[in-house]
Design a protein around this motif. Structure first.
Motif, PDB file in Angstrom:
ATOM      1  N   LEU A   4       0.804  -1.213   0.000  1.00 42.09           N
ATOM      2  CA  LEU A   4       0.000   0.000   0.000  1.00 42.09           C
ATOM      3  C   LEU A   4       0.836   1.261   0.000  1.00 42.09           C
ATOM      4  CD1 LEU A   4      -2.643  -1.099   2.650  1.00 42.09           C
ATOM      5  CD2 LEU A   4      -2.762  -1.332   0.182  1.00 42.09           C
ATOM      6  N   TRP A   5       2.113   1.149   0.341  1.00 41.90           N
ATOM      7  CA  TRP A   5       2.948   2.331   0.504  1.00 41.90           C
ATOM      8  C   TRP A   5       3.424   2.853  -0.844  1.00 41.90           C
ATOM      9  CZ3 TRP A   5       1.573   3.091   5.107  1.00 41.90           C
ATOM     10  CH2 TRP A   5       1.538   2.078   6.050  1.00 41.90           C
ATOM     11  N   ASP A   6       3.686   4.149  -0.911  1.00 46.65           N
ATOM     12  CA  ASP A   6       4.188   4.729  -2.152  1.00 46.65           C
ATOM     13  C   ASP A   6       5.373   5.632  -1.867  1.00 46.65           C
ATOM     14  OD1 ASP A   6       3.350   7.281  -1.308  1.00 46.65           O
ATOM     15  OD2 ASP A   6       1.384   7.044  -2.227  1.00 46.65           O
ATOM     16  N   SER A   7       5.951   6.192  -2.928  1.00 50.41           N
ATOM     17  CA  SER A   7       7.046   7.140  -2.805  1.00 50.41           C
ATOM     18  C   SER A   7       6.747   8.340  -3.681  1.00 50.41           C
ATOM     19  CB  SER A   7       8.369   6.503  -3.229  1.00 50.41           C
ATOM     20  OG  SER A   7       9.402   7.454  -3.220  1.00 50.41           O
ATOM     21  N   LEU A   8       6.143   9.374  -3.079  1.00 48.83           N
ATOM     22  CA  LEU A   8       5.837  10.574  -3.854  1.00 48.83           C
ATOM     23  C   LEU A   8       7.093  11.349  -4.200  1.00 48.83           C
ATOM     24  CD1 LEU A   8       2.668  12.018  -2.085  1.00 48.83           C
ATOM     25  CD2 LEU A   8       2.793  10.783  -4.231  1.00 48.83           C
ATOM     26  N   SER A   9       8.115  11.229  -3.378  1.00 48.40           N
ATOM     27  CA  SER A   9       9.323  12.020  -3.598  1.00 48.40           C
ATOM     28  C   SER A   9      10.061  11.611  -4.861  1.00 48.40           C
ATOM     29  CB  SER A   9      10.271  11.862  -2.411  1.00 48.40           C
ATOM     30  OG  SER A   9       9.696  12.352  -1.240  1.00 48.40           O
ATOM     31  N   TYR A  10      10.059  10.319  -5.132  1.00 52.87           N
ATOM     32  CA  TYR A  10      10.872   9.816  -6.239  1.00 52.87           C
ATOM     33  C   TYR A  10      10.028   8.963  -7.171  1.00 52.87           C
ATOM     34  CZ  TYR A  10      14.491  11.528  -3.223  1.00 52.87           C
ATOM     35  OH  TYR A  10      15.251  12.345  -2.442  1.00 52.87           O
ATOM     36  N   PRO A  11       9.139   9.602  -7.926  1.00 50.29           N
ATOM     37  CA  PRO A  11       8.338   8.841  -8.893  1.00 50.29           C
ATOM     38  C   PRO A  11       9.192   8.418 -10.081  1.00 50.29           C
ATOM     39  CG  PRO A  11       7.963  11.174  -9.197  1.00 50.29           C
ATOM     40  CD  PRO A  11       8.870  11.041  -7.999  1.00 50.29           C
ATOM     41  N   ASN A  12       8.627   7.610 -10.925  1.00 47.77           N
ATOM     42  CA  ASN A  12       9.271   7.235 -12.177  1.00 47.77           C
ATOM     43  C   ASN A  12       9.284   8.460 -13.088  1.00 47.77           C
ATOM     44  OD1 ASN A  12      10.015   6.281 -14.677  1.00 47.77           O
ATOM     45  ND2 ASN A  12       8.636   4.523 -14.652  1.00 47.77           N
ATOM     46  N   LYS A  13      10.456   9.063 -13.234  1.00 48.96           N
ATOM     47  CA  LYS A  13      10.542  10.325 -13.974  1.00 48.96           C
ATOM     48  C   LYS A  13      10.371  10.157 -15.476  1.00 48.96           C
ATOM     49  CE  LYS A  13      12.801  13.427 -10.816  1.00 48.96           C
ATOM     50  NZ  LYS A  13      13.785  14.505 -10.682  1.00 48.96           N
ATOM     51  N   ASP A  14      10.285   8.914 -15.946  1.00 51.87           N
ATOM     52  CA  ASP A  14       9.975   8.705 -17.357  1.00 51.87           C
ATOM     53  C   ASP A  14       8.504   8.988 -17.649  1.00 51.87           C
ATOM     54  OD1 ASP A  14      12.567   7.966 -17.945  1.00 51.87           O
ATOM     55  OD2 ASP A  14      12.195   5.828 -17.635  1.00 51.87           O
ATOM     56  N   ILE A  15       7.650   8.952 -16.607  1.00 47.00           N
ATOM     57  CA  ILE A  15       6.216   9.139 -16.846  1.00 47.00           C
ATOM     58  C   ILE A  15       5.565  10.142 -15.900  1.00 47.00           C
ATOM     59  CG2 ILE A  15       5.743   6.930 -17.965  1.00 47.00           C
ATOM     60  CD1 ILE A  15       4.985   5.776 -15.297  1.00 47.00           C
ATOM     61  N   LEU A  16       6.259  10.578 -14.844  1.00 47.97           N
ATOM     62  CA  LEU A  16       5.668  11.536 -13.909  1.00 47.97           C
ATOM     63  C   LEU A  16       6.738  12.490 -13.408  1.00 47.97           C
ATOM     64  CD1 LEU A  16       3.452  12.670 -12.035  1.00 47.97           C
ATOM     65  CD2 LEU A  16       4.019  10.847 -10.411  1.00 47.97           C
ATOM     66  N   ARG A  17       6.461  13.790 -13.519  1.00 46.40           N
ATOM     67  CA  ARG A  17       7.391  14.807 -13.020  1.00 46.40           C
ATOM     68  C   ARG A  17       6.614  15.907 -12.297  1.00 46.40           C
ATOM     69  NH1 ARG A  17      11.739  15.543 -18.033  1.00 46.40           N
ATOM     70  NH2 ARG A  17      12.033  13.300 -18.408  1.00 46.40           N
ATOM     71  N   TRP A  18       7.010  16.121 -11.041  1.00 46.56           N
ATOM     72  CA  TRP A  18       6.446  17.223 -10.276  1.00 46.56           C
ATOM     73  C   TRP A  18       7.127  18.528 -10.669  1.00 46.56           C
ATOM     74  CZ3 TRP A  18       2.357  15.176  -8.587  1.00 46.56           C
ATOM     75  CH2 TRP A  18       2.321  13.931  -7.959  1.00 46.56           C
ATOM     76  N   ASP A  19       6.367  19.619 -10.700  1.00 43.43           N
ATOM     77  CA  ASP A  19       6.981  20.901 -11.058  1.00 43.43           C
ATOM     78  C   ASP A  19       6.543  22.054 -10.159  1.00 43.43           C
ATOM     79  OD1 ASP A  19       4.388  21.727 -12.120  1.00 43.43           O
ATOM     80  OD2 ASP A  19       4.885  20.548 -13.893  1.00 43.43           O
ATOM     81  N   ARG A  20       5.507  21.867  -9.340  1.00 41.11           N
ATOM     82  CA  ARG A  20       5.059  22.937  -8.456  1.00 41.11           C
ATOM     83  C   ARG A  20       4.684  22.341  -7.099  1.00 41.11           C
ATOM     84  NH1 ARG A  20       0.700  26.442  -9.723  1.00 41.11           N
ATOM     85  NH2 ARG A  20       1.942  28.285  -9.312  1.00 41.11           N
TER      86      ARG A  20
END
Length: 696
Positions: free
Chosen positions: A86-102
């Motif tokens: 159930l746990w996730d890692s918002l800090s280090y997503p797969n940058k090939d498909i998800l990138r945080w910018d704000r």
């Protein structure tokens, strides 16, 4: 240093390591060093420290030890929760498909916004176009202050629509954010700016295609093709009319140039009006479907499709699954309200092994064909109407005259006769009063509604129970009955909506968006699309794709004539679905019937829900036989703030939701949150509350 594999940290570049990345990398190196000198392996495996270990085998053997070490550091609750994934890692997503910018934050939460890369087609052999991917705007919320190494469960939320997006407020509460990271996203075909929250100036999508070209956001579907000069010239020919004909001057031309308000007045008209509405809408959206701005093409084979073809709920379910996978969560909870129940139930049906808890509140379940979908559109309004009518008839035996309903006796019969009668001004006024006061939780203004309807039907001096802004407009319209149009009546009442305010969650407000020098320098995302002239795309881009079947013009008219006798209220809403689905140009991609034999959702329904019927809630329960049904006895759409004495019943329902989310405890199947008061319809109550209705 080679980037770790996908089951640890997704795709993080290590050429310029950030401080926040050093913590897990150092832990991994220390774990490897510790394992090299250890004589015992995880799970009792015997190791010989003197035998050299290859790097791959050493990483493989130490991964479990590293996982245990990190688990101890962050106090993971149980091994069972870890195994459930159930746990996730918002800090280090797969940058090939998800990138945080704000990012934005306040004392309660931290919000992140970014872009998700999704395929145009999720079918294995269907993504054959030159442009194979598009971008969707997404959001994640976690508690503040944030320790991104504190493991939490993942919950996706959808507020309904279709069309609600990343600013959905479901689940965004301090106690839930301590347990869940909450995800939401914009849906294909809908504007990124229509439900943006604080994310008002996003940068452009950062992803590129195989040729190095920038990827675009999925196209926003809005149609105003008939107002283009070349098309407008052809309309008389396409409609087989002369431009100087009275019909063209009075109806066709104004519907095109004035747009949504005039078009919807046709849907409220007679048979001829509905026929012309069908023809105009079919022409408008056929032209739009062929527009180059929506074209996906394979330049080798010349195969072409439209963005219209990829906007159904099943596409959203697959996009959600990509979002889940991008943050490394093997499962996620899904909480949907209204149309969001179809989103979550569809996700759970397609990906049951990726679904943890499931909350379905105010249910929209897949309908097998356009006729049943249209009928469903009127069932909710009719449930509310029947409830108020029953209260009105029951008031006749009240002990005091002040408690008697002004529309009694035979309220339902009187209203039905007025709505289907020849006096269009009266019918329009009754409809406007109904629409302004039937959707509030527990219908607190139902007595005022009865007083105003009585004024419309009986005439005479304006009663004290209708002495408000609504009554003023009724009085004005009745005074102009010989000359006023139904469109003018609608515009008069629309002015009231500008004075009505909706409550805003204090938790959602006042998030301060942080400046980011890197992303602030990037070009800003923008949209250049027309306004949707007939106002159908937000709903039909999804509902029409989900629904099998298309009715001909004659089929729509035949259904409408039958529906007129069955539905006093909700007929216009039902016709919107019957006509909208039938004229939609794309071939449908129907959603599967919702259900799974193993999942145990919490399924919630209101007995008198204006937007979604209780029948749909019962059918949803049948699809999930292990689920538990929770019923609120009153009025209103989904769980929300109650009114007066009935707030206790609402709180009781909410407690069951919280127990399920926090502890996994479902209420007893068939539990009811019993209301204390029914709809109040008496003359005295109308006079007391008139100044406050419609609610502001």
């Amino acid at each position: 240093l080679v980037a770790p594999s996908s089951d640890t940290i997704w795709g993080q570049s290590t050429q310029k390591p950030q401080i926040s990345l050093m913590h897990p990398i150092l832990k991994l190196l220390l774990a490897i060093a510790a394992a090299a000198s250890a004589s015992d392996c995880i799970d009792g495996e015997i190791c010989d420290a003197d035998i050299p270990q290859s790097a791959p085998s050493l990483l493989a053997k130490t991964s479990q030890r590293h996982q245990q070490t990190v688990s101890d550091d962050i106090k993971r609750t149980t091994q069972e929760d870890q195994a459930k994934g159930l746990w996730d890692s918002l800090s280090y997503p797969n940058k090939d498909i998800l990138r945080w910018d704000r990012k934005g934050k306040n004392d309660v939460m931290v919000k992140r916004w970014g872009w998700l890369k999704v395929p145009i087609s999720h079918e294995d052999d269907g993504n054959v176009y030159d442009v194979k991917h598009a971008c969707l705007r997404v959001r994640a919320i976690t508690a503040a202050p944030t320790d991104f190494w504190q493991e939490k469960e993942t919950m996706f939320v959808h507020c309904g629509g279709p069309g609600s997006g990343r600013s959905c407020g479901i689940g965004v509460e301090p106690d839930l954010l301590k347990k869940y990271n909450v995800l939401s996203m914009n849906q294909r075909g809908h504007s990124i700016f229509s439900d943006a929250g604080e994310d008002t100036e996003p940068p452009v999508c950062p992803f590129k295609d195989d040729n190095g070209n920038n990827l675009n956001a999925f196209p926003v579907i809005r149609c105003n093709e008939l107002n283009e000069a070349e098309n407008l010239k052809k309309v008389p020919e396409w409609m087989d009319l002369k431009e100087t004909s009275q019909l063209y001057v009075d109806k066709i031309g104004p519907a095109i140039t004035n747009g949504q308000n005039f078009f919807f007045s046709l849907l409220e008209g007679d048979e001829d009006d509905i026929r012309w509405a069908y023809r105009l809408a079919k022409l408008e959206y056929n032209l739009c479907y062929k527009s180059k701005r929506y074209e996906f093409k394979n330049s080798t084979t010349n195969r072409a499709s439209s963005a219209f073809d990829f906007t159904g709920t099943t596409n959203l379910a697959h996009d959600m699954n990509i979002f889940r996978d991008a943050i490394g969560a093997r499962k996620m909870t899904c909480w949907g309200g209204s149309y969001g129940t179809q989103v979550c139930s569809n996700y759970a049906t397609i990906f049951p092994d990726k679904t943890d808890k499931l909350i379905l509140d105010g249910n929209v379940e897949p309908r097998p064909d356009v006729i049943s979908l249209a009928d469903e559109g009127a069932e909710g309004p009719m449930a509310v109407f029947r409830g108020i009518a029953a209260a009105c008839e029951a008031s006749l035996v009240s002990d005091t005259p002040e408690d008697v309903c002004p529309m009694a006796p035979f309220m339902a019969e009187k209203v039905h006769k007025a709505m289907r009668g020849k006096n269009k001004v009266v019918a329009s006024l009754v409809s406007q009063v109904w629409s302004r006061m039937s959707s509030d939780k527990d219908v607190p203004c139902s007595a005022v509604m009865m007083s105003c309807m009585s004024f419309i039907l009986k005439g005479g001096p304006k009663p004290a129970g209708c002495s408000n802004a609504l009554g003023d407009r009724i009085e004005q319209a009745l005074g102009q009955a010989s000359s006023i149009s139904t469109l003018q009546i609608k515009e008069m009442f629309d002015e009231l909506e500008h004075n009505r305010t909706k409550p805003v969650s204090a938790v959602l407000a006042d998030v301060i968006v942080e400046r980011d020098d890197e992303h602030d320098q990037e070009p800003k995302y923008s949209e250049s699309v027309p306004q949707d002239n007939f106002g159908m795309t937000d709903i039909m881009a999804v509902s029409a794709m989900d629904t099998h079947g298309r009715l001909t013009e004659e089929g729509v008219i035949k259904w409408w004539k039958d529906a007129e006798s069955r539905f006093t209220m909700g007929l216009g809403r039902a016709l919107f679905f019957a006509l909208g689905v039938s004229i939609w140009p794309a071939v449908p991609t129907p959603v599967p019937p919702a259900g799974d034999s193993a999942l145990k959702p919490l399924i919630i329904g209101n007995l008198r829900d204006l937007q979604t019927s209780y029948l749909a809630t019962q059918r949803m329960k049948q699809g999930f036989p292990q689920g538990h049904l929770l019923t609120y006895q009153g009025y209103g759409h989904c769980l929300g703030p109650g009114w007066g004495e009935n707030m206790a019943a609402e709180v009781s329902c909410v407690k069951h939701v919280k127990a399920y989310l926090h502890e996994g405890v479902l209420p007893e199947d068939g539990s009811t949150c019993a209301v204390i008061t029914k709809a109040r319809v008496g003359k005295g109550y109308a006079e007391t509350l008139a100044a406050h209705c419609p609610l502001r």
